[in-house]
Design a protein around this motif. Structure first.
Motif, PDB file in Angstrom:
ATOM      1  N   GLN A  90       3.567  -9.858   0.903  1.00 41.84           N
ATOM      2  CA  GLN A  90       2.454 -10.523   0.230  1.00 41.84           C
ATOM      3  C   GLN A  90       2.666 -10.387  -1.263  1.00 41.84           C
ATOM      4  O   GLN A  90       3.440  -9.534  -1.710  1.00 41.84           O
ATOM      5  N   PRO A 169       1.083  -6.400   5.755  1.00 44.41           N
ATOM      6  CA  PRO A 169       2.429  -6.685   5.240  1.00 44.41           C
ATOM      7  C   PRO A 169       3.294  -5.433   5.201  1.00 44.41           C
ATOM      8  O   PRO A 169       2.783  -4.322   5.037  1.00 44.41           O
ATOM      9  N   THR A 202       2.654   0.735   3.210  1.00 42.59           N
ATOM     10  CA  THR A 202       3.101  -0.514   2.573  1.00 42.59           C
ATOM     11  C   THR A 202       4.056  -0.205   1.414  1.00 42.59           C
ATOM     12  O   THR A 202       3.718   0.592   0.538  1.00 42.59           O
TER      13      THR A 202
END
Ligand code: SF4
Length: 333
Positions: A90, A169, A202
Motif C-alpha cells: 500500500q 499489506p 508490516t
C-alpha cells in the motif's frame, strides 16, 4: 527460507519528455537493486528529485520500470505487458487531504475497503471503531461523521494509515508522510508506523529527505541513500550514520541539525565543489557526484563506481573509499 517481501533487481526508469520537437530522456532511476525484508523498516533518503518517489511507485507496481525486475515475495510482478500478481503493498502519500475523498465521511472512507476485503456487514461498525482506536482517532464515535476538512493534517494521515492496513499489506511505501504535518504531531505519526510494524509485522519503505525522522523510525532497520537516481550508500542504519563513508552522505550529515550545541560546534560542514545539482537529462559521466565531490579524481570522471560491501551489511559506491576522511558522529559527540 521465505523470500523478501520486495526485491528490486537492477531497476531503471527513463522518462521521455518532448520539448520543441526534441526528445529529452531523463533517467530518474538507474540500476537500483535493493530488498525489503519481512517486518523491516528501510529508510530511503536523498534530495528532492533524486528518484525516491519514482522508486517507491515502481516498488508497488504502480509504475513499470524501463528495465529490471520487481519481485513481491519472490514473484516477478510484471508479465508481458501486464501486472500478474495481486497488490501486497500500500502507499501513503505526503498529502493526506488529496488522498481522501472530500465528500466521504470517516465512516464511509473506511467502510468501503472493509466490505471490499471481506468484512461482514454486521461487523463493519465494530471494525471501524477498532481501527480508529488503533490509529489514535478517539473517541471513534465523535469522528465517524466528520469529513476530511473537519480534521487536522495529523488526524487525516491517521485515517489514511487506518485505510491502508485494511487489506493487511505485507509492506507500506510511506512517501514523506510527515512532511505536511505540524512538527508537534510528526513524532506521533512515526510512532504509529512503528506500532503497525511491531503489531502487524508490516514492513515499511520510508521515503524521506529528513535524516532525523529516518534515524528515529528505522533505528533498528536499514537505510539507503540515493543520489541522482542511484543508491550510493546502504546498510544497517546505526552503522551507516556512525561510519558514513560516501562523501555525499557525509555532506548531508555535516549540515543536519544536532540538538547538542557543543557537538554541533565540532562538526564542520563538508565543503562541496559546487552546490548546484546537475540538470535533469545531463547526468555527469563516471561517478554522478564528481561535479560536487571535494575528493574527486580523474577516475571518478571516467568510471561509474560499483556499490560494494565494505563492511558487514554496509555498501558504498565510491572509488576512493580508502582515501575519503573517516566520519564518526560517535567520536564527534
Ligand atoms: Fe567522490 Fe570519486 Fe567517491 Fe564519487 S567516486 S564520491 S567523486 S571520491
Amino acid at each position: 527460507m521465505t523470500p523478501p517481501v520486495l526485491q528490486l533487481k537492477e531497476v531503471s526508469m527513463v522518462y521521455v519528455k518532448k520539448a520543441f520537437l526534441q526528445k529529452i530522456c531523463v533517467e530518474a532511476v538507474t540500476k537500483v537493486s535493493l530488498e525489503l525484508r519481512d517486518n523491516e523498516i528501510l529508510a530511503l533518503v536523498g534530495e528532492t528529485g533524486c528518484g525516491k518517489s519514482t522508486l517507491g511507485r515502481i516498488a508497488l507496481g504502480l509504475l513499470r520500470p524501463t528495465s529490471g525486475k520487481v519481485l513481491h515475495l519472490g514473484t516477478d510482478i510484471w508479465d508481458g505487458n501486464s501486472r500478474k500478481s495481486r497488490f501486497i503493498g500500500q502507499i501513503v502519500h505526503q498529502d493526506s487531504y488529496a488522498a481522501l475523498n472530500p465528500v466521504r465521511t470517516v465512516y464511509q472512507t473506511l467502510r468501503a475497503p472493509l466490505v471490499r476485503y471481506g468484512t461482514k456487514h454486521k461487523d463493519v461498525d465494530e471494525e471501524i471503531r477498532k481501527l480508529l482506536e488503533f490509529v489514535g482517532v478517539t473517541p471513534p464515535d465523535y469522528f465517524l461523521n466528520k469529513y476530511p476538512y473537519h480534521l487536522s493534517g495529523g488526524m487525516r494521515q491517521r485515517i489514511v494509515f487506518a485505510r491502508s492496513i485494511i487489506p493487511k499489506p505485507k509492506f507500506i511505501v510511506a512517501d514523506e508522510p510527515i512532511s505536511m504535518i505540524d512538527p508537534s504531531l510528526r513524532l506521533s505519526i512515526l510512532d504509529l508506523m512503528m506500532r503497525l510494524n511491531e503489531e502487524f509485522g508490516t514492513a515499511f519503505l520510508y521515503i524521506t529527505h529528513d535524516l532525523a525522522s529516518a534515524r528515529y523510525l528505522a533505528r533498528r532497520g536499514r537505510i539507503a541513500v540515493m543520489y541522482l537516481g542511484e543508491i550510493v550508500e546502504m546498510g544497517n542504519l546505526q552503522e551507516v550514520f556512525e561510519k558514513a563513508k560516501h562523501p555525499y552522505f557525509q555532506a548531508l550529515l555535516s549540515v543536519a541539525p544536532i540538538p547538542d550545541p557543543r557537538a554541533a560546534r565540532k562538526i564542520r560542514p563538508l565543503k562541496l565543489k559546487n552546490v548546484e545539482l546537475p540538470k535533469a537529462g545531463e547526468l555527469p559521466s563516471g561517478c554522478r557526484f564528481h561535479t560536487r565531490c571535494p575528493y574527486a579524481r580523474k577516475i571518478c570522471t571516467e568510471e561509474p563506481p560499483r556499490l560494494r560491501e565494505v563492511e558487514k551489511d554496509h555498501w558504498v559506491a565510491c572509488h576512493l573509499i580508502e582515501e575519503v576522511p573517516k566520519w564518526t558522529l560517535a567520536l564527534e559527540r
